[in-house]
Design a protein around this motif. Sequence first.
Motif, PDB file in Angstrom:
ATOM      1  N   GLY A  39     -18.496 -11.894  14.098  1.00  0.00           N
ATOM      2  CA  GLY A  39     -19.316 -10.904  13.416  1.00  0.00           C
ATOM      3  C   GLY A  39     -20.509 -11.510  12.711  1.00  0.00           C
ATOM      4  N   LEU A  40     -21.597 -10.760  12.706  1.00  0.00           N
ATOM      5  CA  LEU A  40     -22.804 -11.197  12.004  1.00  0.00           C
ATOM      6  C   LEU A  40     -22.591 -11.252  10.495  1.00  0.00           C
ATOM      7  N   GLY A  41     -21.725 -10.402   9.999  1.00  0.00           N
ATOM      8  CA  GLY A  41     -21.363 -10.401   8.578  1.00  0.00           C
ATOM      9  C   GLY A  41     -19.861 -10.242   8.482  1.00  0.00           C
ATOM     10  N   ALA A  42     -19.153 -11.158   9.116  1.00  0.00           N
ATOM     11  CA  ALA A  42     -17.705 -11.025   9.311  1.00  0.00           C
ATOM     12  C   ALA A  42     -16.925 -10.946   8.008  1.00  0.00           C
ATOM     13  N   LEU A  43     -15.873 -10.150   8.056  1.00  0.00           N
ATOM     14  CA  LEU A  43     -14.886 -10.098   6.980  1.00  0.00           C
ATOM     15  C   LEU A  43     -13.856 -11.175   7.320  1.00  0.00           C
ATOM     16  N   VAL A  44     -14.263 -12.416   7.089  1.00  0.00           N
ATOM     17  CA  VAL A  44     -13.564 -13.609   7.578  1.00  0.00           C
ATOM     18  C   VAL A  44     -12.072 -13.577   7.268  1.00  0.00           C
ATOM     19  N   ASP A  45     -11.289 -13.857   8.299  1.00  0.00           N
ATOM     20  CA  ASP A  45      -9.824 -13.945   8.276  1.00  0.00           C
ATOM     21  C   ASP A  45      -9.112 -12.602   8.134  1.00  0.00           C
ATOM     22  N   LYS A  46      -9.846 -11.500   8.110  1.00  0.00           N
ATOM     23  CA  LYS A  46      -9.202 -10.187   8.050  1.00  0.00           C
ATOM     24  C   LYS A  46      -8.680  -9.813   9.440  1.00  0.00           C
ATOM     25  N   PRO A  47      -7.559  -9.104   9.510  1.00  0.00           N
ATOM     26  CA  PRO A  47      -7.054  -8.641  10.808  1.00  0.00           C
ATOM     27  C   PRO A  47      -7.905  -7.487  11.333  1.00  0.00           C
ATOM     28  N   ILE A  48      -7.616  -7.093  12.549  1.00  0.00           N
ATOM     29  CA  ILE A  48      -8.303  -5.935  13.121  1.00  0.00           C
ATOM     30  C   ILE A  48      -8.034  -4.723  12.215  1.00  0.00           C
ATOM     31  N   ASP A  49      -9.010  -3.847  12.118  1.00  0.00           N
ATOM     32  CA  ASP A  49      -8.857  -2.609  11.348  1.00  0.00           C
ATOM     33  C   ASP A  49      -7.587  -1.888  11.806  1.00  0.00           C
ATOM     34  N   GLY A  53      -6.512  -1.112  15.649  1.00  0.00           N
ATOM     35  CA  GLY A  53      -5.318  -1.776  16.162  1.00  0.00           C
ATOM     36  C   GLY A  53      -4.281  -0.802  16.693  1.00  0.00           C
ATOM     37  N   LYS A  54      -4.096   0.316  15.975  1.00  0.00           N
ATOM     38  CA  LYS A  54      -3.137   1.344  16.415  1.00  0.00           C
ATOM     39  C   LYS A  54      -3.548   1.944  17.755  1.00  0.00           C
ATOM     40  N   ILE A  55      -4.834   2.241  17.894  1.00  0.00           N
ATOM     41  CA  ILE A  55      -5.320   2.848  19.137  1.00  0.00           C
ATOM     42  C   ILE A  55      -5.127   1.875  20.303  1.00  0.00           C
ATOM     43  N   LEU A  56      -5.442   0.613  20.097  1.00  0.00           N
ATOM     44  CA  LEU A  56      -5.209  -0.371  21.153  1.00  0.00           C
ATOM     45  C   LEU A  56      -3.726  -0.422  21.526  1.00  0.00           C
ATOM     46  N   LEU A  57      -2.843  -0.452  20.502  1.00  0.00           N
ATOM     47  CA  LEU A  57      -1.400  -0.506  20.768  1.00  0.00           C
ATOM     48  C   LEU A  57      -0.927   0.709  21.557  1.00  0.00           C
ATOM     49  N   ASP A  62      -2.090  -5.365  22.419  1.00  0.00           N
ATOM     50  CA  ASP A  62      -1.725  -5.882  21.096  1.00  0.00           C
ATOM     51  C   ASP A  62      -2.811  -6.824  20.581  1.00  0.00           C
ATOM     52  N   ALA A  63      -3.476  -6.428  19.511  1.00  0.00           N
ATOM     53  CA  ALA A  63      -4.528  -7.248  18.909  1.00  0.00           C
ATOM     54  C   ALA A  63      -4.099  -7.771  17.540  1.00  0.00           C
ATOM     55  N   SER A  64      -2.794  -7.829  17.297  1.00  0.00           N
ATOM     56  CA  SER A  64      -2.297  -8.208  15.967  1.00  0.00           C
ATOM     57  C   SER A  64      -2.629  -9.652  15.578  1.00  0.00           C
ATOM     58  N   GLU A  65      -2.927 -10.498  16.559  1.00  0.00           N
ATOM     59  CA  GLU A  65      -3.267 -11.893  16.250  1.00  0.00           C
ATOM     60  C   GLU A  65      -4.707 -12.067  15.807  1.00  0.00           C
ATOM     61  N   HIS A  66      -5.523 -11.037  15.955  1.00  0.00           N
ATOM     62  CA  HIS A  66      -6.955 -11.168  15.639  1.00  0.00           C
ATOM     63  C   HIS A  66      -7.195 -11.492  14.170  1.00  0.00           C
ATOM     64  N   ARG A  67      -8.132 -12.396  13.933  1.00  0.00           N
ATOM     65  CA  ARG A  67      -8.648 -12.697  12.600  1.00  0.00           C
ATOM     66  C   ARG A  67     -10.161 -12.787  12.710  1.00  0.00           C
ATOM     67  N   TYR A 131     -13.302   3.867  21.001  1.00  0.00           N
ATOM     68  CA  TYR A 131     -12.369   3.305  21.983  1.00  0.00           C
ATOM     69  C   TYR A 131     -12.768   3.746  23.397  1.00  0.00           C
ATOM     70  N   LYS A 132     -13.039   5.036  23.566  1.00  0.00           N
ATOM     71  CA  LYS A 132     -13.396   5.565  24.888  1.00  0.00           C
ATOM     72  C   LYS A 132     -14.694   4.941  25.395  1.00  0.00           C
ATOM     73  N   GLN A 133     -15.663   4.782  24.500  1.00  0.00           N
ATOM     74  CA  GLN A 133     -16.923   4.140  24.889  1.00  0.00           C
ATOM     75  C   GLN A 133     -16.676   2.704  25.338  1.00  0.00           C
ATOM     76  N   ILE A 134     -15.947   1.957  24.533  1.00  0.00           N
ATOM     77  CA  ILE A 134     -15.690   0.549  24.852  1.00  0.00           C
ATOM     78  C   ILE A 134     -14.898   0.443  26.148  1.00  0.00           C
ATOM     79  N   ASP A 135     -13.965   1.346  26.373  1.00  0.00           N
ATOM     80  CA  ASP A 135     -13.195   1.352  27.616  1.00  0.00           C
ATOM     81  C   ASP A 135     -14.131   1.532  28.810  1.00  0.00           C
ATOM     82  N   LYS A 136     -15.039   2.478  28.726  1.00  0.00           N
ATOM     83  CA  LYS A 136     -15.996   2.723  29.810  1.00  0.00           C
ATOM     84  C   LYS A 136     -16.929   1.534  29.988  1.00  0.00           C
TER      85      LYS A 136
END
Length: 145
Positions: A39-49, A53-57, A62-67, A131-136
């Motif tokens: 991220g250009l202004g990353a919320l460093v070390d924070k997990p996925i929103d 994360g729920k929508i991906l699951l 599974d994006a639970s490992e994301h930081r 999510y739908k946009q990114i999927d497309k």
Amino acid sequence: MFKNILLVCIGNICRSPTAEYMFKHKLAGKPGLTIHSAGLGALVDKPIDETAGKILLEHGIDASEHRARQLRSSILMEADLILAMEQEHLKGISEIAPQVSGKAFLLGKWSQNEKVPDPYRKSREAFDHVYKQIDKFTDDWLKYL
């Protein structure tokens, strides 16, 4: 051939990790790929929103490992393809490393350079739309990867 694909947004907790993990899921059969985000202004070390994360699951991803991590010139230089969510992100990328502008594009390039709006702190519906946009848009890129 793109071996190192970087996804970029602002906080690195909603859009870019959604695209990162979606690409990882869709390209799981392709060996030797590095797919990551920053991220250009990353919320460093924070997990996925939580909502992202729920929508991906719900779609089997599974994006639970994301930081979240901060975008740096070294990350940009190593990438073969850089995909950003909005035109402003491309400007920010070129300010950090002007020499990478030839390999930086909008994720929505193949849909008239459509931007992916930031759903952060918005409704579930906003996240569903993103999510739908990114999927497309990730599907649109698959034939080039």
